[in-house]
Design a protein around this motif. Structure first.
Motif, mmCIF file in Angstrom:
data_model
loop_
_atom_site.group_PDB
_atom_site.id
_atom_site.type_symbol
_atom_site.label_atom_id
_atom_site.label_comp_id
_atom_site.label_asym_id
_atom_site.label_seq_id
_atom_site.Cartn_x
_atom_site.Cartn_y
_atom_site.Cartn_z
ATOM 1 N N ASN A 190 47.692 43.634 79.809
ATOM 2 C CA ASN A 190 49.019 43.331 80.376
ATOM 3 C C ASN A 190 49.908 42.534 79.435
ATOM 4 O O ASN A 190 50.890 41.934 79.883
ATOM 5 C CB ASN A 190 48.888 42.594 81.712
ATOM 6 N N TRP A 191 49.595 42.510 78.155
ATOM 7 C CA TRP A 191 50.449 41.810 77.191
ATOM 8 C C TRP A 191 51.838 42.443 77.207
ATOM 9 O O TRP A 191 51.971 43.661 77.274
ATOM 10 C CB TRP A 191 49.842 41.946 75.792
ATOM 11 N N PRO A 192 52.916 41.629 77.148
ATOM 12 C CA PRO A 192 52.988 40.168 77.034
ATOM 13 C C PRO A 192 53.270 39.468 78.366
ATOM 14 O O PRO A 192 53.779 38.345 78.380
ATOM 15 C CB PRO A 192 54.180 39.982 76.091
ATOM 16 N N ASN A 193 52.972 40.128 79.468
ATOM 17 C CA ASN A 193 53.365 39.615 80.779
ATOM 18 C C ASN A 193 52.264 38.759 81.403
ATOM 19 O O ASN A 193 51.516 39.219 82.279
ATOM 20 C CB ASN A 193 53.731 40.783 81.704
ATOM 21 N N TYR A 194 52.160 37.526 80.927
ATOM 22 C CA TYR A 194 51.169 36.599 81.456
ATOM 23 C C TYR A 194 51.858 35.605 82.391
ATOM 24 O O TYR A 194 52.877 35.010 82.029
ATOM 25 C CB TYR A 194 50.472 35.826 80.341
ATOM 26 N N PRO A 195 51.307 35.370 83.578
ATOM 27 C CA PRO A 195 51.985 34.494 84.536
ATOM 28 C C PRO A 195 51.760 33.011 84.258
ATOM 29 O O PRO A 195 50.762 32.613 83.648
ATOM 30 C CB PRO A 195 51.327 34.891 85.863
ATOM 31 N N LEU A 196 52.693 32.197 84.711
ATOM 32 C CA LEU A 196 52.493 30.748 84.787
ATOM 33 C C LEU A 196 51.776 30.444 86.088
ATOM 34 O O LEU A 196 52.206 30.884 87.156
ATOM 35 C CB LEU A 196 53.835 30.018 84.738
ATOM 36 N N VAL A 197 50.681 29.690 86.012
ATOM 37 C CA VAL A 197 49.866 29.441 87.204
ATOM 38 C C VAL A 197 49.543 27.951 87.316
ATOM 39 O O VAL A 197 49.664 27.189 86.355
ATOM 40 C CB VAL A 197 48.547 30.243 87.145
ATOM 41 N N ASN A 198 49.140 27.555 88.518
ATOM 42 C CA ASN A 198 48.594 26.220 88.707
ATOM 43 C C ASN A 198 47.329 26.092 87.863
ATOM 44 O O ASN A 198 46.474 26.980 87.856
ATOM 45 C CB ASN A 198 48.257 25.990 90.175
ATOM 46 N N ASN A 199 47.201 25.007 87.140
ATOM 47 C CA ASN A 199 46.077 24.811 86.237
ATOM 48 C C ASN A 199 45.002 23.971 86.917
ATOM 49 O O ASN A 199 45.098 22.743 86.974
ATOM 50 C CB ASN A 199 46.549 24.134 84.954
ATOM 51 N N SER A 200 43.971 24.627 87.415
ATOM 52 C CA SER A 200 42.898 23.904 88.114
ATOM 53 C C SER A 200 42.168 22.947 87.186
ATOM 54 O O SER A 200 41.538 21.997 87.663
ATOM 55 C CB SER A 200 41.895 24.908 88.704
ATOM 56 N N GLU A 201 42.237 23.204 85.886
ATOM 57 C CA GLU A 201 41.544 22.339 84.921
ATOM 58 C C GLU A 201 42.477 21.310 84.292
ATOM 59 O O GLU A 201 42.168 20.750 83.239
ATOM 60 C CB GLU A 201 40.894 23.181 83.821
ATOM 61 N N SER A 202 43.605 21.042 84.913
ATOM 62 C CA SER A 202 44.507 20.031 84.381
ATOM 63 C C SER A 202 43.823 18.671 84.308
ATOM 64 O O SER A 202 42.947 18.342 85.119
ATOM 65 C CB SER A 202 45.762 19.922 85.248
ATOM 66 N N LEU A 203 44.257 17.873 83.335
ATOM 67 C CA LEU A 203 43.765 16.499 83.208
ATOM 68 C C LEU A 203 44.652 15.503 83.942
ATOM 69 O O LEU A 203 44.465 14.293 83.792
ATOM 70 C CB LEU A 203 43.681 16.113 81.725
ATOM 71 N N ILE A 204 45.590 15.980 84.768
ATOM 72 C CA ILE A 204 46.491 15.057 85.448
ATOM 73 C C ILE A 204 45.738 14.140 86.406
ATOM 74 O O ILE A 204 46.226 13.054 86.736
ATOM 75 C CB ILE A 204 47.610 15.840 86.197
ATOM 76 N N ASP A 205 44.557 14.533 86.848
ATOM 77 C CA ASP A 205 43.759 13.656 87.704
ATOM 78 C C ASP A 205 42.969 12.632 86.901
ATOM 79 O O ASP A 205 42.293 11.770 87.472
ATOM 80 C CB ASP A 205 42.807 14.471 88.581
ATOM 81 N N THR A 206 43.066 12.713 85.558
ATOM 82 C CA THR A 206 42.283 11.844 84.685
ATOM 83 C C THR A 206 43.153 10.970 83.792
ATOM 84 O O THR A 206 42.854 9.799 83.563
ATOM 85 C CB THR A 206 41.354 12.706 83.799
ATOM 86 N N THR A 207 44.238 11.530 83.272
ATOM 87 C CA THR A 207 45.090 10.813 82.324
ATOM 88 C C THR A 207 46.531 11.267 82.458
ATOM 89 O O THR A 207 46.796 12.418 82.825
ATOM 90 C CB THR A 207 44.611 11.052 80.866
ATOM 91 N N ASP A 208 47.472 10.368 82.185
ATOM 92 C CA ASP A 208 48.854 10.778 81.976
ATOM 93 C C ASP A 208 48.934 11.443 80.597
ATOM 94 O O ASP A 208 48.149 11.120 79.692
ATOM 95 C CB ASP A 208 49.790 9.576 82.025
ATOM 96 N N MET A 209 49.885 12.364 80.462
ATOM 97 C CA MET A 209 49.959 13.156 79.230
ATOM 98 C C MET A 209 51.395 13.196 78.711
ATOM 99 O O MET A 209 52.321 13.413 79.489
ATOM 100 C CB MET A 209 49.482 14.586 79.499
ATOM 101 N N VAL A 210 51.554 13.003 77.407
ATOM 102 C CA VAL A 210 52.860 13.105 76.749
ATOM 103 C C VAL A 210 52.724 14.090 75.596
ATOM 104 O O VAL A 210 51.929 13.880 74.678
ATOM 105 C CB VAL A 210 53.347 11.747 76.215
#
Length: 616
Positions: A190-210
């Motif tokens: 399906n290139w180049p049509n990749y969706p933006l999704v909720n990231n279950s592996e985000s580190l937002i529950d662990t650290t703030d990110m800049v």
């Protein structure tokens, strides 16, 4: 062509490829993509006055607008339309009168299983100020922050990519932010049509990110009388990144937070240098993460020869041939070119390392020809020398590689073209492949770069004004700036290329408690995992050294987090790392393989050690 930067007495070598700006590889760039999406729409103007008046004005700007960097108490979204026409051209800079520390502030909720985090995105600019308070550059960034339930300061991690010449788009849209681009890595489905999704592996529950964009990338521009090119070199880049970080900490009152750096590719030597710069400036770090590392440019003779355009880059050619081999073998296993098939990738990687180490002296006679072949100039210094068929046959059993795979590695053509006949494999991820007839390869010779370049740029164009609430109608965000790599000053510590193990040692000496995590993809053919192990092992040469160092490995390429198997494992390991817990199966300093015999101790830059040895 890369200009000849060879020293007198060295025979010049003319690399035959154009350097890719995101991670530092010699590739053909997608010209149409650059023309349509990566070129700025407008330029900055003229000088605005003296440095002293500039510093005074910036202090007033900061005092008036510091509140724009923190979420509003009402949690109301605050979109922002930035009117500035940022220019990322080498000789441009922004007049101080146009500099504003403004940002869009938006509020969202992230969920993963039973975890729920209310977080804030802050997208805009902050001004890097030098030690005298003079403005250097207005730097674009995206921050993801969340409150801590107990009121204590949350960890704060600064992320950046490499290149040199790359913005932070690749880490921000691919790794651990609350949303990500869902790629089918290592496939191109399906290139180049990749969706933006909720990231279950985000580190937002662990650290703030800049996520930081260095000057000349993203929407970051020098402030006059500085111009963008002033910061296009190892040392000035580190200094302005240090100054941005200290500015962010001051504006947001985050100096008491546990502080981390997370760099990818060229971002890893930047991290070693930046860690020392911050520690020397009194900003103490809790930890650093080195993902897909190139810590010593001399130890990658492909890069070193391409940059210096001289035989000086071939100093550690045998280390390079042996260092790339286990990554190549892992890719060969993915394509069923290993017999018998490995039952465990980690064990096969160890087998490959043992083979490469055992054959190290035998490899010496082929190393120069091999390096030059990867650059497409195998006969630049004479007739190429490669193993005979009989020799390759003798290596089949100890290596487990098929004859096809062995011949693909040891020949006059680049291995990305010869492992699979009629097929090109990726450098950033060797598992990504395309038939040579695919028209996309005419603009970009790396299938694993094709995988993400257009999809990530497209995602950015929709995400920035909507999700992030930030619009810049008079400028275009620059994901990567190819002009930077062409003029980058790689000199550091008195040497023509950066060897940053002395910087890492310096940071560890100033802060013995500094946690170091090195993350590696088995299928990364741009910054091979075995080379990283060998560089970090140079710390073994320092008496009394026992750093808090962990080295872990995952299936996947340079951008490990694109892999749907690797990313959850990375998240788990990073959560342990932030908690100060040991990562299961990670290597420590003393379980790393010993450094190569021709490498210098960690406290001595490689080139300096080689020059001393030659003089003796």
């Amino acid at each position: 062509m890369k200009p000849d930067r060879s020293s007198s007495g060295s025979r010049a070598i003319a690399p035959a490829r154009v350097r890719h700006a995101r991670h530092g590889r010699w590739l053909a760039l997608p010209c149409a993509l650059l023309a349509s999406t990566l070129i700025l729409a407008a330029c900055g103007g003229g000088d605005s006055g003296s440095a002293s008046s500039a510093a005074s004005t910036m202090r007033q700007v900061a005092a008036n607008q510091a509140g724009a960097q923190t979420p509003a108490a009402s949690q109301a979204n605050q979109p922002y339309t930035d009117p500035v026409a940022y220019s990322l051209n080498a000789n441009d800079g922004l007049p101080l009168s146009q500099v504003k520390e403004r940002a869009a502030v938006m509020h969202y909720q992230w969920t993963s299983g039973k975890s729920i985090v209310n977080y804030t995105t802050t997208t805009g600019h902050l001004t890097a100020l030098d030690a005298n308070g003079n403005p250097e550059a207005t730097m674009s960034y995206v921050a993801y922050t969340a409150p801590n339930a107990d009121g204590s300061p949350r960890p704060l991690t600064f992320f950046y990519n490499g290149g040199p010449g790359s913005s932070s788009i690749w880490l921000r849209l691919g790794s651990f932010a609350p949303t990500r681009v869902a790629t089918p890595d290592p496939l191109l489905t399906n290139w180049p049509n990749y969706p933006l999704v909720n990231n279950s592996e985000s580190l937002i529950d662990t650290t703030d990110m800049v996520f930081i964009d260095p000057p000349g990338t993203g929407l970051s521009e020098a402030i006059l009388p500085n111009t963008n090119q002033k910061f296009w070199g190892c040392d000035p880049d580190v200094n302005v990144m240090r100054d941005f970080i200290t500015r962010y900490l001051t504006v947001n009152n985050r100096s008491s937070s546990p502080l981390y750096l997370y760099g990818e590719s060229y971002g890893t030597p930047r991290t070693d240098m930046l860690a020392l710069a911050l520690e020397s400036a009194g900003v103490h770090l809790t930890g650093i993460v080195l993902q897909s590392s190139i810590l010593n440019y001399f130890a990658d003779a492909i890069e070193a020869t391409a940059i210096t355009a001289s035989t000086e880059g071939l100093m550690l050619d045998t280390d390079t041939l042996a260092g790339y081999y286990p990554g190549y073998a892992a890719v060969a296993a993915y394509f069923n070119q290993v017999s018998p098939p490995p039952l465990d990738m980690g064990l096969y990687a160890l087998q490959s390392e043992i083979f490469a180490t055992g054959q190290y002296n035998h490899f010496k006679k082929y190393a120069q020809s091999w390096v030059l072949s990867q650059l497409g100039i195998p006969d630049a210094l004479g007739t190429p020398v490669f193993p005979s068929t009989r020799t390759l046959e003798s290596w089949r059993w100890p290596s487990s590689l098929t004859m096809q795979a062995l011949q693909g590695y040891f020949n006059v053509n680049p291995f990305n073209m010869t492992l699979l006949p009629g097929t090109t494999i990726g450098r950033y991820d060797g598992r990504v492949s395309l038939p040579n007839s695919d028209p996309r390869l005419q603009n970009d010779s790396d299938p694993s770069d094709i995988l993400i370049s257009q999809p990530f740029t497209t995602a950015l164009q929709t995400q920035m004004p909507n999700y992030l609430g930030y619009r810049a109608p008079n400028a275009t965000y620059m994901p990567l700036n190819d002009a930077i790599i062409q003029v980058w000053d790689f000199s550091h510590d008195g040497q023509p290329l950066p060897d940053t193990l002395p910087d890492l040692l310096g940071a560890l000496t100033l802060n013995p408690q500094l946690k170091v995590l090195a993350e590696n993809g088995y299928h990364d053919l741009a910054t091979p995992f075995f080379s990283t192990e060998k560089q970090l092992a140079r710390l073994q040469t320092v008496p009394g050294m026992n750093p808090n160092l962990q080295v872990n490995f995952f299936q996947g390429g340079h951008m490990i987090y694109l892999d749907d198997v690797a990313r959850p494992q990375m998240k788990t390991d990073l959560a342990d790392y932030y908690r100060g817990q040991p990562i299961p199966l990670a290597l420590s300093l003393w379980t790393l393989p010993a450094p190569w015999p021709d490498e210098s101790p960690a406290g001595t830059p490689t080139a300096a050690a080689a020059q001393t040895a030659a003089a003796q």
